[in-house]
Design an enzyme around this catalytic site. Sequence first.
Site, mmCIF file in Angstrom:
data_model
loop_
_atom_site.group_PDB
_atom_site.id
_atom_site.type_symbol
_atom_site.label_atom_id
_atom_site.label_comp_id
_atom_site.label_asym_id
_atom_site.label_seq_id
_atom_site.Cartn_x
_atom_site.Cartn_y
_atom_site.Cartn_z
ATOM 1 C CB ALA A 22 43.738 20.739 19.209
ATOM 2 C CD GLU A 73 37.557 15.994 20.665
ATOM 3 O OE1 GLU A 73 38.512 16.789 20.506
ATOM 4 O OE2 GLU A 73 37.678 14.772 20.520
ATOM 5 C CD GLU A 75 38.695 16.122 15.555
ATOM 6 O OE1 GLU A 75 37.707 15.883 14.831
ATOM 7 O OE2 GLU A 75 38.596 16.561 16.715
ATOM 8 N N GLY A 85 38.618 19.933 18.848
ATOM 9 C CA GLY A 85 38.779 20.048 20.298
ATOM 10 C C GLY A 85 37.803 21.047 20.909
#
Length: 259
Positions: A66, A113, A133, A110
């Site tokens: 992200a 993911e 993260e 992300g």
Amino acid sequence: MAYETILLERKGAVAVIWLNRPEKLNAMNARLKEEVAHALGELEKDETARVVVITGVGDKAFVAGADINEFAGKTPVDQWTAYGHTSLYNVVDRFPKPIVAMINGYCLGGGCELAMACDIRIGSDRAQLGQPEINIGIIPGGGGSQRLPRLVGLGKAMELILTGDRIPATEALRIGLLDAVVPHAELEARTLELAEKIAAKSPVAVRLAKAAVKASANMPLDQGLRYEQSLFSVVFSTEDKEEGVKAFQEKRPAQWKGR
Ligand code: COA
């Protein structure tokens, strides 16, 4: 919608979504997520698009996570609202046609993911995967804590999420996070070969098969088996079932109608 952060390419029945922020290693900002979700909405309606491939532009990254810059100053309510019903991870997870992640480099946070929400993950031998993260004081928020243990087991998922370490493609293949690893130069050709093979099957059977397999992640075994029986029964209502059986008996290739 005019796309600014993705490119949409059609190769016959295969649609390729190119995540296009290479200067930021394809980090996913809100705009990019919105555009991918929009493109998938269009591809869902488009009967000529049978299989979707998601990949990153450039030689370095699938998605490096992200966009961390969007986290600064973000409030809990902002984040909760951003998830909404249109959270990209949910859109990918619920997409009815097969989605193949073509992982051409960094596949982190992300990005990992997103790849895990896809159906099949093909990695370049240069790919590196991980959930880093923890290194910036947060935790996975796009399904990593749930999908990773389902793919690789509790211990390995715990290790990856708690250390934030990146692992090479070969290790990701070994633990089940990647489904195949191919030489970098062959990644696109090999991924398209797989996507085209799936796209050539009966599209209605492909959808039902995908729905049945996806159910295995969400249902207890007895319910999943019953669900499979229901879908197996539904597939007997299709013209493609009659055609597939007839083509077998007549020793010829089937001509799918998609219904
Ligand atoms: N969000 C926002 N920008 C990112 C990013 C992310 N997740 N990952 C990389 N970028 C940006 C960098 O800030 C840099 O931008 P700049 O040139 O304007 O400074 C650009 O992409 C290139 O990245 P850089 O760090 O210079 O490349 P590198 O090859 O040295 O390192 C990584 C690559 C992937 C190891 C490193 O970029 C990194 O650790 N990224 C963050 C990964 C992460 O924690 N993801 C999970 C986020 S929750």
